[in-house]
Design a protein around this motif. Structure first.
Motif, PDB file in Angstrom:
ATOM      1  N   ARG A   1       0.819  -1.215   0.000  1.00 31.17           N
ATOM      2  CA  ARG A   1       0.000   0.000   0.000  1.00 31.17           C
ATOM      3  C   ARG A   1       0.852   1.264   0.000  1.00 31.17           C
ATOM      4  NH1 ARG A   1      -3.905  -2.866   2.929  1.00 31.17           N
ATOM      5  NH2 ARG A   1      -3.036  -2.271   4.944  1.00 31.17           N
ATOM      6  N   ALA A   2       2.091   1.132   0.486  1.00 30.18           N
ATOM      7  CA  ALA A   2       2.988   2.290   0.500  1.00 30.18           C
ATOM      8  C   ALA A   2       3.514   2.612  -0.893  1.00 30.18           C
ATOM      9  CB  ALA A   2       4.166   2.026   1.445  1.00 30.18           C
ATOM     10  N   VAL A   3       3.328   1.678  -1.819  1.00 26.72           N
ATOM     11  CA  VAL A   3       3.839   1.852  -3.185  1.00 26.72           C
ATOM     12  C   VAL A   3       2.729   2.442  -4.064  1.00 26.72           C
ATOM     13  CG1 VAL A   3       4.715   0.663  -5.225  1.00 26.72           C
ATOM     14  CG2 VAL A   3       5.498  -0.025  -2.957  1.00 26.72           C
ATOM     15  N   LYS A   4       2.932   3.690  -4.496  1.00 25.50           N
ATOM     16  CA  LYS A   4       1.927   4.356  -5.329  1.00 25.50           C
ATOM     17  C   LYS A   4       2.121   4.049  -6.811  1.00 25.50           C
ATOM     18  CE  LYS A   4       0.280   6.274  -1.672  1.00 25.50           C
ATOM     19  NZ  LYS A   4      -0.888   5.615  -1.050  1.00 25.50           N
ATOM     20  N   HIS A   5       3.362   3.759  -7.211  1.00 27.26           N
ATOM     21  CA  HIS A   5       3.674   3.517  -8.623  1.00 27.26           C
ATOM     22  C   HIS A   5       4.396   2.172  -8.756  1.00 27.26           C
ATOM     23  CE1 HIS A   5       2.527   7.666  -9.382  1.00 27.26           C
ATOM     24  NE2 HIS A   5       3.337   8.026  -8.396  1.00 27.26           N
ATOM     25  N   PRO A   6       3.642   1.063  -8.799  1.00 27.41           N
ATOM     26  CA  PRO A   6       4.276  -0.265  -8.782  1.00 27.41           C
ATOM     27  C   PRO A   6       5.220  -0.512  -9.955  1.00 27.41           C
ATOM     28  CG  PRO A   6       1.899  -0.414  -9.200  1.00 27.41           C
ATOM     29  CD  PRO A   6       2.181   0.974  -8.767  1.00 27.41           C
ATOM     30  N   PHE A   7       4.908   0.038 -11.142  1.00 28.72           N
ATOM     31  CA  PHE A   7       5.803  -0.176 -12.289  1.00 28.72           C
ATOM     32  C   PHE A   7       7.147   0.522 -12.061  1.00 28.72           C
ATOM     33  CE2 PHE A   7       1.789  -1.264 -14.367  1.00 28.72           C
ATOM     34  CZ  PHE A   7       2.165  -2.409 -15.067  1.00 28.72           C
ATOM     35  N   ARG A   8       7.068   1.745 -11.486  1.00 32.01           N
ATOM     36  CA  ARG A   8       8.301   2.463 -11.180  1.00 32.01           C
ATOM     37  C   ARG A   8       9.078   1.737 -10.082  1.00 32.01           C
ATOM     38  NH1 ARG A   8       7.186   8.402  -9.466  1.00 32.01           N
ATOM     39  NH2 ARG A   8       5.984   8.302 -11.406  1.00 32.01           N
ATOM     40  N   ASN A   9       8.353   1.163  -9.132  1.00 27.57           N
ATOM     41  CA  ASN A   9       8.982   0.442  -8.026  1.00 27.57           C
ATOM     42  C   ASN A   9       9.778  -0.774  -8.512  1.00 27.57           C
ATOM     43  OD1 ASN A   9       8.609  -1.664  -5.496  1.00 27.57           O
ATOM     44  ND2 ASN A   9       8.847   0.461  -4.843  1.00 27.57           N
ATOM     45  N   LEU A  10       9.338  -1.341  -9.625  1.00 25.94           N
ATOM     46  CA  LEU A  10      10.054  -2.493 -10.200  1.00 25.94           C
ATOM     47  C   LEU A  10      11.498  -2.150 -10.559  1.00 25.94           C
ATOM     48  CD1 LEU A  10       7.638  -4.287 -12.714  1.00 25.94           C
ATOM     49  CD2 LEU A  10       8.847  -5.338 -10.811  1.00 25.94           C
ATOM     50  N   LEU A  11      11.766  -0.867 -10.818  1.00 26.29           N
ATOM     51  CA  LEU A  11      13.097  -0.447 -11.262  1.00 26.29           C
ATOM     52  C   LEU A  11      14.072  -0.245 -10.103  1.00 26.29           C
ATOM     53  CD1 LEU A  11      11.976   2.150 -13.965  1.00 26.29           C
ATOM     54  CD2 LEU A  11      12.654  -0.234 -14.323  1.00 26.29           C
ATOM     55  N   LYS A  12      13.567  -0.309  -8.848  1.00 26.07           N
ATOM     56  CA  LYS A  12      14.446  -0.099  -7.696  1.00 26.07           C
ATOM     57  C   LYS A  12      15.454  -1.241  -7.573  1.00 26.07           C
ATOM     58  CE  LYS A  12      11.489   2.767  -4.794  1.00 26.07           C
ATOM     59  NZ  LYS A  12      10.895   2.932  -3.453  1.00 26.07           N
ATOM     60  N   ARG A  13      16.591  -0.933  -6.919  1.00 27.58           N
ATOM     61  CA  ARG A  13      17.659  -1.933  -6.764  1.00 27.58           C
ATOM     62  C   ARG A  13      17.158  -3.198  -6.083  1.00 27.58           C
ATOM     63  NH1 ARG A  13      23.091  -0.500  -7.409  1.00 27.58           N
ATOM     64  NH2 ARG A  13      23.729  -2.121  -5.950  1.00 27.58           N
ATOM     65  N   LYS A  14      16.304  -3.052  -5.062  1.00 34.59           N
ATOM     66  CA  LYS A  14      15.851  -4.228  -4.307  1.00 34.59           C
ATOM     67  C   LYS A  14      15.011  -5.159  -5.181  1.00 34.59           C
ATOM     68  CE  LYS A  14      11.490  -2.401  -2.508  1.00 34.59           C
ATOM     69  NZ  LYS A  14      10.583  -2.363  -1.365  1.00 34.59           N
ATOM     70  N   ASN A  15      14.438  -4.623  -6.276  1.00 32.68           N
ATOM     71  CA  ASN A  15      13.630  -5.444  -7.180  1.00 32.68           C
ATOM     72  C   ASN A  15      14.355  -5.785  -8.482  1.00 32.68           C
ATOM     73  OD1 ASN A  15      11.317  -5.558  -5.498  1.00 32.68           O
ATOM     74  ND2 ASN A  15      10.740  -3.490  -6.128  1.00 32.68           N
ATOM     75  N   ARG A  16      15.652  -5.489  -8.547  1.00 31.58           N
ATOM     76  CA  ARG A  16      16.404  -5.739  -9.772  1.00 31.58           C
ATOM     77  C   ARG A  16      16.415  -7.219 -10.171  1.00 31.58           C
ATOM     78  NH1 ARG A  16      19.974  -1.966 -11.038  1.00 31.58           N
ATOM     79  NH2 ARG A  16      18.332  -0.652 -10.175  1.00 31.58           N
ATOM     80  N   PRO A  17      16.594  -8.157  -9.236  1.00 30.47           N
ATOM     81  CA  PRO A  17      16.579  -9.577  -9.643  1.00 30.47           C
ATOM     82  C   PRO A  17      15.245  -9.988 -10.260  1.00 30.47           C
ATOM     83  CG  PRO A  17      17.437  -9.338  -7.414  1.00 30.47           C
ATOM     84  CD  PRO A  17      16.877  -8.012  -7.792  1.00 30.47           C
ATOM     85  N   GLN A  18      14.136  -9.543  -9.626  1.00 28.86           N
ATOM     86  CA  GLN A  18      12.813  -9.888 -10.159  1.00 28.86           C
ATOM     87  C   GLN A  18      12.605  -9.295 -11.549  1.00 28.86           C
ATOM     88  OE1 GLN A  18      13.590  -8.741  -7.111  1.00 28.86           O
ATOM     89  NE2 GLN A  18      11.923  -9.017  -5.638  1.00 28.86           N
ATOM     90  N   LEU A  19      13.093  -8.059 -11.741  1.00 25.47           N
ATOM     91  CA  LEU A  19      12.949  -7.399 -13.038  1.00 25.47           C
ATOM     92  C   LEU A  19      13.730  -8.155 -14.114  1.00 25.47           C
ATOM     93  CD1 LEU A  19      11.990  -4.881 -14.698  1.00 25.47           C
ATOM     94  CD2 LEU A  19      14.183  -3.824 -14.089  1.00 25.47           C
ATOM     95  N   VAL A  20      14.996  -8.454 -13.827  1.00 28.00           N
ATOM     96  CA  VAL A  20      15.873  -9.075 -14.825  1.00 28.00           C
ATOM     97  C   VAL A  20      15.472 -10.524 -15.109  1.00 28.00           C
ATOM     98  CG1 VAL A  20      18.252  -9.804 -15.288  1.00 28.00           C
ATOM     99  CG2 VAL A  20      17.804  -7.550 -14.314  1.00 28.00           C
ATOM    100  N   ILE A  21      15.208 -11.282 -14.043  1.00 30.74           N
ATOM    101  CA  ILE A  21      14.904 -12.713 -14.227  1.00 30.74           C
ATOM    102  C   ILE A  21      13.425 -12.928 -14.545  1.00 30.74           C
ATOM    103  CG2 ILE A  21      14.872 -14.987 -13.128  1.00 30.74           C
ATOM    104  CD1 ILE A  21      17.211 -14.097 -11.407  1.00 30.74           C
ATOM    105  N   GLY A  22      12.555 -12.386 -13.664  1.00 27.40           N
ATOM    106  CA  GLY A  22      11.130 -12.698 -13.771  1.00 27.40           C
ATOM    107  C   GLY A  22      10.395 -11.934 -14.848  1.00 27.40           C
TER     108      GLY A  22
END
Length: 512
Positions: free
Chosen positions: A268-289
């Motif tokens: 709920r704290a994430v207002k822009h989920p697509f933009r959030n995908l680009l964060k470092r903590k989500n980099r593995p999910q972005l690249v692999i998944g």
């Protein structure tokens, strides 16, 4: 370890406290949701068969029909090279690609069930329009509606199954999607085999029968429970806990529910989920998944074989009936492979299936290329023995794909994303998957014409690259609770350098 680190369940936060029983309610929910795969599968199976039927070609593509009859006057590889014909197939996937972004919004705000129902309605309308088509425009509009249906279905169904399933059997449950996809392909191929003999409207029956899985999915979807994850994400905590108790078949769900609520607060704290995908903590999910696995799933070359199996077998010198019969065999191999994967993926793990099958698929593509290079050319039919050898090799390839990249291409991405980016992440998965599906559909026949046997060597090279990608970058996710998969990256030999020790997640969780 070079192949990618992994985390034991003992290192996870509350995984050992999760409880569940297999209940009739849970089984019903999984079967109905998995019907979404049958839409995708039926279309995959029916498209190639219809585009090889003489009655269909005479009505919409008379030039191709005439070219098909002039068998000896041109290179056999080029017999079906026509961009409008391939647009008939690929327009669906371009439509699905665009619609998945709308599906992401619906799935996140209205729930997974809502997207499943929208997908069923759109697919039904597309099937009706295709069956009644009297010109190419009606065919293409029908295909676009089918694509919207598949965009919504493929966005919601893998999420629904992964969120509903207990961690220990999530692999098998999620692969119900692949199983129904494979059954859809097999049923469509058998229907094509029968309708080819019904002149001149057999192709209309093949396209129109796509309404049946759509109706089944819609009616079943009306009774489908929403996932606890989705209800909690929408702020319906009490309803979410009741749903979790009902699906798990036990009142002892406090540990799992606590993880859901924790994940939901971050979401709920994430207002822009697509933009959030680009964060470092989500980099593995972005690249692999979101990028790697869905793209590579199509670049194996398997869907090219399934789209155009009847067309390809005819180009290789099989008669029209024999070509469809060969397609039935390859479709049956896909169903067997899905059952093998369901039975063993939670025992042996995702990485083992990816890597073992990748080695096999590489060898089979090279074998097809060598056979065609030596024995196939201008206006020359294959000897019967070599034709059978090719069918066997293609079946073995489909068996390998059907227990690895086929099901795991949907399962693994659906496991990787945290709740705050799960809907957006799954949209990216579907978008990338359908983009490469459409590109391969649009380019395969023209590539077969110009590259000839080289197209199979190209796929072999791509399989080698994707197997290396899995070996080095994907940690094992079997039996890891879906809300705790993020801990794997912090223990992986490579990804821990990118995501750190999770302090960013901790800080974000504490922000008001």
């Amino acid at each position: 370890m070079a192949g990618g680190g992994f985390t034991d369940a003992g290192n996870l936060k509350r995984a050992h406290l999760y409880e569940y029983r297999i209940t009739p309610y849970f089984i019903f929910a999984c079967i109905v949701a998995a019907l979404g795969g049958s839409l995708f599968g039926y279309d995959l199976g029916v498209s190639g068969g219809v585009t090889s039927m003489d009655d269909f070609l005479k009505e919409f593509f008379p030039k191709i029909y005439r070219r098909k009859q002039e068998h000896l006057k041109e290179t056999d590889y080029c017999k079906y090279d026509n961009q409008i014909l391939t647009l008939f197939t690929s327009s669906l996937y371009f439509a699905g690609l665009v619609s998945t972004f709308g599906a992401s919004y619906v799935t996140r705000t209205k729930g997974r069930r809502a997207s499943i129902l929208v997908g069923a309605v759109s697919f039904f309308l597309g099937a009706i329009l295709n069956a009644a088509a009297v010109n190419i425009l009606m065919l293409i509009i029908g295909r676009i509606l089918l694509g919207v249906g598949i965009g919504f279905g493929n966005q919601a169904v893998p999420l629904y199954l992964s969120e509903t399933a207990p961690a220990k059997i999530r692999g098998a449950v999620n692969q119900l999607f692949q199983l129904t996809t494979c059954l859809g392909i097999l049923v469509a191929t058998l229907i094509n085999y029968g309708t080819e003999k019904i002149h001149p409207w057999g192709w209309r029956l093949s396209l129109g029968l796509a309404t049946i899985p759509a109706v089944l999915m819609f009616v079943g979807g009306l009774f489908l429970p929403e996932t606890p994850n989705s209800l909690v994400e929408q702020g319906k905590l009490e309803e979410g806990k009741r749903a979790l108790i009902k699906i798990r078949g036990t009142p002892n769900v406090d540990a799992e529910f606590a993880d859901l609520v924790e994940a939901s607060e971050a979401a709920r704290a994430v207002k822009h989920p697509f933009r959030n995908l680009l964060k470092r903590k989500n980099r593995p999910q972005l690249v692999i998944g979101a990028l790697g696995i869905p793209a590579f799933q199509q670049l194996t070359g398997n869907n090219s074989i399934l789209f155009y199996a009847p067309v390809m077998f005819q180009s290789l010198g099989f008669g029209s009936g024999a070509a469809l019969y060969s397609s039935v065999i390859t479709s049956a191999a896909l169903v067997v492979a899905a059952l093998i994967s369901m039975a063993f993926v939670d025992k042996f793990g995702r990485r083992a299936f990816f890597l073992e099958a990748g080695a096999e698929m590489f060898c089979y593509m090279v074998a097809v290329a060598i056979t065609l290079a030596l024995k196939f050319g201008e206006g020359q039919e294959l000897p019967k023995g070599l034709g059978m050898f090719l069918v066997i090799i293609i079946c073995l390839f489909v068996l390998a794909y059907g227990r690895s990249w086929g099901p795991l291409g949907w399962l693994v991405p659906s496991e990787l994303f945290p709740l705050e980016t799960r809907s957006a992440g799954q949209s990216m998965v579907v978008c990338v998957n359908l983009f490469f599906t459409a590109v391969i559909a649009q380019c395969f026949l023209v590539s077969l014409c110009h590259l000839k046997y080289g197209i199979f060597l190209l796929f072999a090279g791509l399989i080698l690259i994707m197997s290396s990608f899995i070996f080095f970058l994907l940690p094992e996710t079997k039996q890891v609770p879906i809300e705790e998969v993020y801990l794997l990256w912090q223990n992986h030999w490579f990804w821990k350098k990118i995501v750190g020790d999770g302090s960013e997640r901790e800080l974000e969780g504490k922000q008001p």
